[in-house]
Scaffold this active site. Sequence first.
Site, mmCIF file in Angstrom:
data_model
loop_
_atom_site.group_PDB
_atom_site.id
_atom_site.type_symbol
_atom_site.label_atom_id
_atom_site.label_comp_id
_atom_site.label_asym_id
_atom_site.label_seq_id
_atom_site.Cartn_x
_atom_site.Cartn_y
_atom_site.Cartn_z
ATOM 1 N N HIS A 89 0.814 -1.215 0.000
ATOM 2 C CA HIS A 89 0.000 0.000 0.000
ATOM 3 C C HIS A 89 0.846 1.262 0.000
ATOM 4 C CE1 HIS A 89 0.524 -0.212 4.473
ATOM 5 N NE2 HIS A 89 0.455 1.106 4.377
ATOM 6 N N ASP A 119 -0.187 -7.491 1.017
ATOM 7 C CA ASP A 119 0.372 -6.160 1.275
ATOM 8 C C ASP A 119 1.903 -6.198 1.277
ATOM 9 O OD1 ASP A 119 0.207 -3.439 1.618
ATOM 10 O OD2 ASP A 119 0.069 -3.530 3.801
ATOM 11 N N SER A 197 4.798 2.255 7.732
ATOM 12 C CA SER A 197 4.430 1.082 6.937
ATOM 13 C C SER A 197 5.575 0.642 6.028
ATOM 14 C CB SER A 197 3.208 1.393 6.085
ATOM 15 O OG SER A 197 2.065 1.553 6.880
#
Length: 360
Positions: A89, A119, A197
């Site tokens: 993402h 992901d 992330s």
Amino acid sequence: MRTHTLSVLKALSLALFVLLGAGSVSAQTARLTEDERNTIEVFRRASRSIVHIEVRAAMESSFEKHVMEGGTGSGFVLDTEGRILTAFHVIEDKNQIDVILSGGRRLAARLVGTAPRLDIALLQVDAAKEELFPLPLGDSQELEVGQKVIAIGNPMGLHNTLTVGVVSALRRSLEGTPVELQDALIQTDAAINPGSSGGPLLNSAGEVVGINTANVPKAQNVGFAIPIHFARRVVPDLIEMGHPYRPQLGFSGSEITPSIAKLFGLPLESGFLVEEVLPNSPAAYAGLRAGERIVVLSDKPYVLGGDIITAINGEPFTAPSQIAHVLLDSRPGLDLRFTVFREGRTVEVVIPLAKMHMQF
């Protein structure tokens, strides 16, 4: 003579200052707990492996170039070939990706492959081996609740930010996550914020046990990471094919719960009810059977009368995510063995796994 004496005094003063300074550092180190020394050492070794990722979505024409939007994230060096692991993402819908190494050098990155449903994304940069410091990968399947973990990343663009916590829970699910990540996520109270992330979640040995992926905006100290064993499984596929191996079996259905079983009078209180088998699919050729009676409940149709899967490769069925996780471990040439309940008896259905054919 006086000059010589002053020189000797200056030398003695300098030596005393150095000794006092060293003593101070030594005393400070001695005051650190064993856990603090471990955290410091893990950060010293791992921080040079963390990269800052900047992404942009740009539209180009013969006349102009317009940047639509940008973002930042984290990643870490996987090997000395320049491969970088991050979260999908972070780079989703972006067509320009820059990686900033720990030394500050900015490099354009190429996209090697993606596993969107996990992901996970794999990037590559052209850098000298001397600039690349791969992180060792640990075993996320051996994690224990309460185990210390360390997250390093670039939250809010703050490079090499360290947070410390514990494994709060294992095999977590988040609303809206793909079936592959259901009953799989690592929950931690180590702070994971926007920009973190893609960074690593490390154990006390400095090994990567997860890829930081999400937090809960309205909660504090609730973060999630993708188990690194998922990345171990798919990285070879990403390098070779650009995508994970995930064969199409050709059947679908619904999980059976005690309430569903009671409502429809099913013979078992748990399992996977096969509701559709596609013609000419591997499941159809293997003899898996779908039902024929259609009952609609709350706008959801249930197709009754088909096989009920009770075990996969000898392991009792627990959740639909189990099928997805088994497929992650699968390879062409292997067999999937389904134990099914059919018309009052148990039979085995074997589905051979073929080479994956991409469908667009």
